[in-house]
Design a protein around this motif. Structure first.
Motif, mmCIF file in Angstrom:
data_model
loop_
_atom_site.group_PDB
_atom_site.id
_atom_site.type_symbol
_atom_site.label_atom_id
_atom_site.label_comp_id
_atom_site.label_asym_id
_atom_site.label_seq_id
_atom_site.Cartn_x
_atom_site.Cartn_y
_atom_site.Cartn_z
ATOM 1 N N ASP A 12 0.851 -1.183 0.000
ATOM 2 C CA ASP A 12 0.000 0.000 0.000
ATOM 3 C C ASP A 12 0.888 1.233 0.000
ATOM 4 O OD1 ASP A 12 -2.333 1.431 0.087
ATOM 5 O OD2 ASP A 12 -2.751 1.052 2.197
ATOM 6 N N HIS A 13 0.359 2.334 -0.480
ATOM 7 C CA HIS A 13 1.024 3.634 -0.418
ATOM 8 C C HIS A 13 2.377 3.639 -1.138
ATOM 9 C CE1 HIS A 13 -0.106 7.423 1.347
ATOM 10 N NE2 HIS A 13 1.158 7.678 1.605
ATOM 11 N N LEU A 14 2.421 3.060 -2.334
ATOM 12 C CA LEU A 14 3.642 3.041 -3.134
ATOM 13 C C LEU A 14 3.759 4.340 -3.927
ATOM 14 C CD1 LEU A 14 3.315 -0.534 -4.696
ATOM 15 C CD2 LEU A 14 4.946 0.156 -2.928
ATOM 16 N N ALA A 15 4.917 4.973 -3.866
ATOM 17 C CA ALA A 15 5.198 6.113 -4.733
ATOM 18 C C ALA A 15 5.480 5.575 -6.140
ATOM 19 C CB ALA A 15 6.411 6.879 -4.215
ATOM 20 N N PHE A 16 5.421 6.443 -7.133
ATOM 21 C CA PHE A 16 5.685 6.004 -8.503
ATOM 22 C C PHE A 16 7.080 5.393 -8.614
ATOM 23 C CE2 PHE A 16 6.883 6.663 -12.975
ATOM 24 C CZ PHE A 16 5.888 5.912 -13.564
ATOM 25 N N SER A 17 8.057 5.952 -7.918
ATOM 26 C CA SER A 17 9.420 5.394 -7.948
ATOM 27 C C SER A 17 9.440 3.970 -7.394
ATOM 28 C CB SER A 17 10.394 6.287 -7.180
ATOM 29 O OG SER A 17 9.976 6.430 -5.834
ATOM 30 N N ASP A 18 8.612 3.686 -6.390
ATOM 31 C CA ASP A 18 8.497 2.323 -5.853
ATOM 32 C C ASP A 18 7.906 1.381 -6.902
ATOM 33 O OD1 ASP A 18 9.362 3.118 -3.255
ATOM 34 O OD2 ASP A 18 7.315 3.737 -2.766
ATOM 35 N N VAL A 19 6.907 1.867 -7.634
ATOM 36 C CA VAL A 19 6.283 1.065 -8.691
ATOM 37 C C VAL A 19 7.333 0.688 -9.740
ATOM 38 C CG1 VAL A 19 4.606 1.129 -10.586
ATOM 39 C CG2 VAL A 19 3.980 2.006 -8.329
ATOM 40 N N VAL A 20 8.129 1.659 -10.143
ATOM 41 C CA VAL A 20 9.179 1.403 -11.136
ATOM 42 C C VAL A 20 10.165 0.374 -10.588
ATOM 43 C CG1 VAL A 20 11.094 2.428 -12.425
ATOM 44 C CG2 VAL A 20 8.908 3.656 -12.234
ATOM 45 N N MET A 21 10.551 0.501 -9.327
ATOM 46 C CA MET A 21 11.474 -0.456 -8.722
ATOM 47 C C MET A 21 10.873 -1.865 -8.697
ATOM 48 S SD MET A 21 13.535 -0.347 -5.045
ATOM 49 C CE MET A 21 12.596 1.077 -4.629
ATOM 50 N N ARG A 22 9.573 -1.990 -8.374
ATOM 51 C CA ARG A 22 8.923 -3.300 -8.352
ATOM 52 C C ARG A 22 8.898 -3.924 -9.749
ATOM 53 N NH1 ARG A 22 9.149 -1.198 -4.062
ATOM 54 N NH2 ARG A 22 7.979 -1.674 -2.178
ATOM 55 N N MET A 23 8.627 -3.089 -10.776
ATOM 56 C CA MET A 23 8.624 -3.610 -12.143
ATOM 57 C C MET A 23 10.024 -4.071 -12.552
ATOM 58 S SD MET A 23 5.883 -1.302 -14.302
ATOM 59 C CE MET A 23 6.695 0.260 -14.102
ATOM 60 N N LYS A 24 11.046 -3.314 -12.188
ATOM 61 C CA LYS A 24 12.429 -3.718 -12.497
ATOM 62 C C LYS A 24 12.761 -5.041 -11.806
ATOM 63 C CE LYS A 24 14.530 0.823 -13.165
ATOM 64 N NZ LYS A 24 15.505 1.778 -12.592
ATOM 65 N N ASP A 25 12.390 -5.154 -10.529
ATOM 66 C CA ASP A 25 12.641 -6.394 -9.783
ATOM 67 C C ASP A 25 11.935 -7.574 -10.446
ATOM 68 O OD1 ASP A 25 14.141 -4.953 -7.954
ATOM 69 O OD2 ASP A 25 12.554 -4.891 -6.423
ATOM 70 N N PHE A 26 10.709 -7.359 -10.912
ATOM 71 C CA PHE A 26 9.941 -8.416 -11.570
ATOM 72 C C PHE A 26 10.640 -8.860 -12.855
ATOM 73 C CE2 PHE A 26 6.323 -9.901 -14.222
ATOM 74 C CZ PHE A 26 5.857 -10.917 -13.399
ATOM 75 N N ILE A 27 11.143 -7.928 -13.621
ATOM 76 C CA ILE A 27 11.846 -8.265 -14.867
ATOM 77 C C ILE A 27 13.189 -8.934 -14.577
ATOM 78 C CG2 ILE A 27 13.046 -7.255 -16.862
ATOM 79 C CD1 ILE A 27 10.670 -5.328 -17.138
#
Length: 171
Positions: A12-27
């Motif tokens: 919860d409460h993810l900043a856009f930079s956190d979203v980008v980091m999660r997508m990078k981790d997923f890839i």
């Protein structure tokens, strides 16, 4: 960058930079795969407000997905179908623009060493419109707004980020 917060079932409460980091981790977990990054918005008109949910959906084809959502609320019921679909498209465009500002290149760079092995990333905007029903008259206008950004626009039945994922959380 977007100043909205994002969430999913586990965070919860993810900043856009956190979203980008999660997508990078997923890839990074499987950089040899094919990915589809799709952005889609759906809305629900209630008595006093209209709730818009925008989804970011990163699909590792055949191997799962990661996603998150952000919410916008307009403090009135949006009565016009054209306005509702225009706002959905605009909210998706905003997130697409944030991704185009740098994160898309960063995500694609993670796959570049594996491109000869088939690794790839497609970027799409999913619109909650289709050839059936009252939204068919809006297809050309709304898809034109997306393709003008250099992004592929998908409509129903191929726009799952909007009419499936985002829709589930508008209620």
């Amino acid at each position: 960058m977007s100043d909205s917060f994002y969430y999913n079932l586990s965070e919860d409460h993810l900043a856009f930079s956190d979203v980008v980091m999660r997508m990078k981790d997923f890839i990074r977990k499987d950089p040899r795969s094919v990915y589809v990054l799709s952005i889609g918005t759906d809305s629900q008109v209630n008595q006093n407000v209209t709730k818009f949910m925008t989804a970011i959906h990163l699909h590792r084809i055949g191997k799962g997905a990661w996603g998150c959502l952000t919410q916008q609320v307009i403090s009135r019921p949006v009565q016009s179908l054209r306005e509702k679909i225009s706002l959905e498209t605009a909210f998706s465009q905003k997130v697409c623009a944030d991704i185009l500002e740098g994160p898309l290149t960063e995500l694609m760079d993670l796959l570049l060493p594996f491109a000869e092995e088939g690794a790839d990333l497609r970027f799409e905007a999913h619109l909650d419109i289709g050839k059936k029903g009252s939204t068919k008259e809006l297809i050309q206008e709304m898809t034109g707004m997306i393709t003008a950004m250099g992004i592929e626009a998908k409509i129903k039945p191929d726009s799952y980020a909007a009419f499936c994922y985002a829709n589930r959380y508008t209620k």
